[in-house]
Scaffold this active site. Structure first.
Site, PDB file in Angstrom:
ATOM      1  N   ARG A   1      -2.270   7.029   6.015  1.00 25.79           N
ATOM      2  CA  ARG A   1      -2.750   5.646   5.923  1.00 25.79           C
ATOM      3  C   ARG A   1      -2.241   4.986   7.245  1.00 25.79           C
ATOM      4  NH1 ARG A   1      -0.185   3.032   1.064  1.00 25.79           N
ATOM      5  NH2 ARG A   1      -1.251   1.130   1.965  1.00 25.79           N
TER       6      ARG A   1
ATOM      7  N   ASP B   1       3.094   9.534  -2.368  1.00 22.29           N
ATOM      8  CA  ASP B   1       2.986   8.384  -1.711  1.00 22.29           C
ATOM      9  C   ASP B   1       3.543   8.603  -0.277  1.00 22.29           C
ATOM     10  OD1 ASP B   1       2.680   5.318  -1.177  1.00 22.29           O
ATOM     11  OD2 ASP B   1       4.904   5.684  -1.047  1.00 22.29           O
TER      12      ASP B   1
HETATM   13  N1  URA Z   1       5.205  -1.044   1.033  1.00 23.36           N
HETATM   14  C1  URA Z   1       4.895   0.225   0.313  1.00 23.36           C
HETATM   15  O1  URA Z   1       5.655   1.066  -0.200  1.00 23.36           O
HETATM   16  N2  URA Z   1       3.742   0.514   0.461  1.00 23.36           N
HETATM   17  C2  URA Z   1       2.534   0.164   0.859  1.00 23.36           C
HETATM   18  O2  URA Z   1       1.391   0.492   1.114  1.00 23.36           O
HETATM   19  C3  URA Z   1       3.047  -1.166   1.542  1.00 23.36           C
HETATM   20  C4  URA Z   1       4.139  -1.907   1.668  1.00 23.36           C
END
Ligand code: URA
Length: 434
Positions: free
Chosen positions: A168, A161
């Site tokens: 992103r 992530d």
């Molecule tokens: N918070 C997150 O952790 N990820 C996202 O994509 C948006 C808000």
């Protein structure tokens, strides 16, 4: 398997298999898939979406890309609360000691501020001495003895992530519902809680600007959580006005302490009680959400939640004297009232702009390496629906750098809109997704 074929399949609106998603997550996290191919797939997902099954696979694989915390050393049902990000959101500071008082362990990994939104870790670090870099032993020991510990996210919590979020951020793919759902839920699943209560915010200060899109995100995250075997609830709450009155780290801790003393802002407490009630109900400590709320109210009136907060602060190295005397917080030395320029009513506040005004004062980071000034921020005195007279204070700024006050004031004026006729205040709870 070729990344090219996976991108092309999603470009044409196809459904990705578990193996294809795994090929992407493992390859990108491990470095064998370059940014340009990952970007192309993210854009194809942002445009063509992913169904619940694909999103669940993506989430699980992202969660498993790093450490999966094992909370079995903690006694009781572990409950986590997560906000999708907002301005003035100090609910964790209030809720954690409240639910801990009711015997629900809170073992929480929190984040720092992101863009215009604040982060719990930055807020807690406004307490002199407070340490958020806990060893695993201290973290578990604190939860088992006082019922609550809050630590910064470890580097190895959902590293996929971390990498994907950064990509992103620069490829206009942040606002995709499956990608946000997978990003948030991967971290929640890796953090190990049995019950997850999500605060999905809707409005100008949130990632989701409308209640409908927040509902869609909430539904998706609840489905992922339940599919992964975690009892998951989502509460859709307002993020048009900033939440409560304080925006900025020490100011928000002071507001949280006042709330624990029974003097909380009514709208802030509505959000606090709703989220906390689902945590207590989800943990099986109350027969209904209504019963849970009564139990929670008692934690405030009895003073037990405040006492628990002081124990929590002390256990993490903080000076607990500030809990009983908030004047010990060192706030910005330049205090400036911002006056209304005409008579009328506040017809709206852009919470994101208030967040940026606070960031300009030094409460957030413009760049990753910026150092936060814990004592600066904004007290929002007039909110949507309030009547104002020309010259009356709409907000008070706390600053340490005179050069920043002008820019923050301009930004704050830009955040407010006024009208000559009365406007209703926004409601705070839009929906519950179970
Ligand atoms: N918070 C997150 O952790 N990820 C996202 O994509 C948006 C808000």
């Amino acid at each position: 398997m070729r990344m090219y074929d996976i991108i092309d399949k999603k470009r044409l609106g196809g459904k990705l298999t578990k193996e294809e998603i795994a090929f992407f997550v493992d390859g990108y996290t491990g470095g064998s898939i370059p940014d340009y191919q990952a970007s192309a797939l993210l854009m194809a997902i942002a445009i063509n979406g992913m169904d619940v099954e694909e999103t669940t696979e993506l989430t699980l694989l992202m969660a498993k890309s790093g450490d999966m915390l094992d909370l079995s050393e903690i006694k009781g049902v572990n409950v986590d609360k997560h906000s999708s990000g907002g301005v003035g959101d100090k609910t964790t500071l209030i809720i954690a000691p409240m639910v801990a008082t009711l015997g629900i362990p809170v073992a929480k990994m929190s984040g720092r501020g992101l863009g215009h939104t604040g982060g719990t870790i930055d807020k807690l670090e406004a307490i002199p001495g407070f340490n958020t870099a806990l060893s695993k032993e201290t973290f578990f020991n604190n939860v088992n003895t006082i019922g609550v510990a809050v630590a910064g996210q470890t580097a190895n919590l959902a590293p996929a992530d971390k990498k994907l979020y950064a990509l992103r951020d620069v490829t206009a793919t942040v606002s995709s519902i499956p990608l946000i759902a997978a990003s948030i839920m991967s971290k929640k699943l890796a953090a190990g809680a049995d019950v997850i209560v999500l605060d999905v915010k809707a409005g100008s200060g949130a990632f989701m600007k409308t209640v409908d899109s927040a509902r869609e995100l909430a539904r998706r995250m609840v489905d992922i959580g339940n599919n992964a075997g975690r009892k998951t609830f989502a509460v859709i709450t307002d993020m048009n006005d900033p939440l409560g009155t304080a925006v900025g780290n020490a100011l928000e801790v002071i507001e949280a302490v006042e709330a624990l003393k029974g003097k909380g802002d009514e709208k802030l407490m509505e959000v606090v009680y709703t989220l906390a009630s689902y945590m207590v109900f989800g943990a099986g400590k109350a027969a209904s959400v209504e019963d849970a709320r009564k139990m929670l109210e008692e934690t405030i009136t009895s003073g037990k939640a405040l006492e628990r907060f002081a124990q929590f602060v002390k256990a993490q190295g903080g000076d607990d004297a500030v809990v009983y005397d908030t004047s010990l917080f060192k706030l910005g030395s330049i205090v400036t009232d911002v006056p209304a320029l005409e008579d009328g009513f506040v017809s709206g506040i852009r919470a994101d702009e208030v967040g940026i005004a606070s960031l300009i004062l030094g409460a957030g980071r413009e760049k990753k390496e910026d150092v936060i000034d814990p004592g600066v921020g904004i007290i929002v005195k007039k909110k949507t629906g309030d009547a104002v007279k020309k010259g009356e204070t709409i907000a008070t700024l706390y600053a340490n750098d005179p050069a920043k006050v002008k820019a923050a004031t301009e930004r704050l004026y830009g955040a407010y809109t006024f009208s000559k006729s009365h406007v209703d205040a926004p409601k705070m709870i839009y929906d519950i997704v179970e």
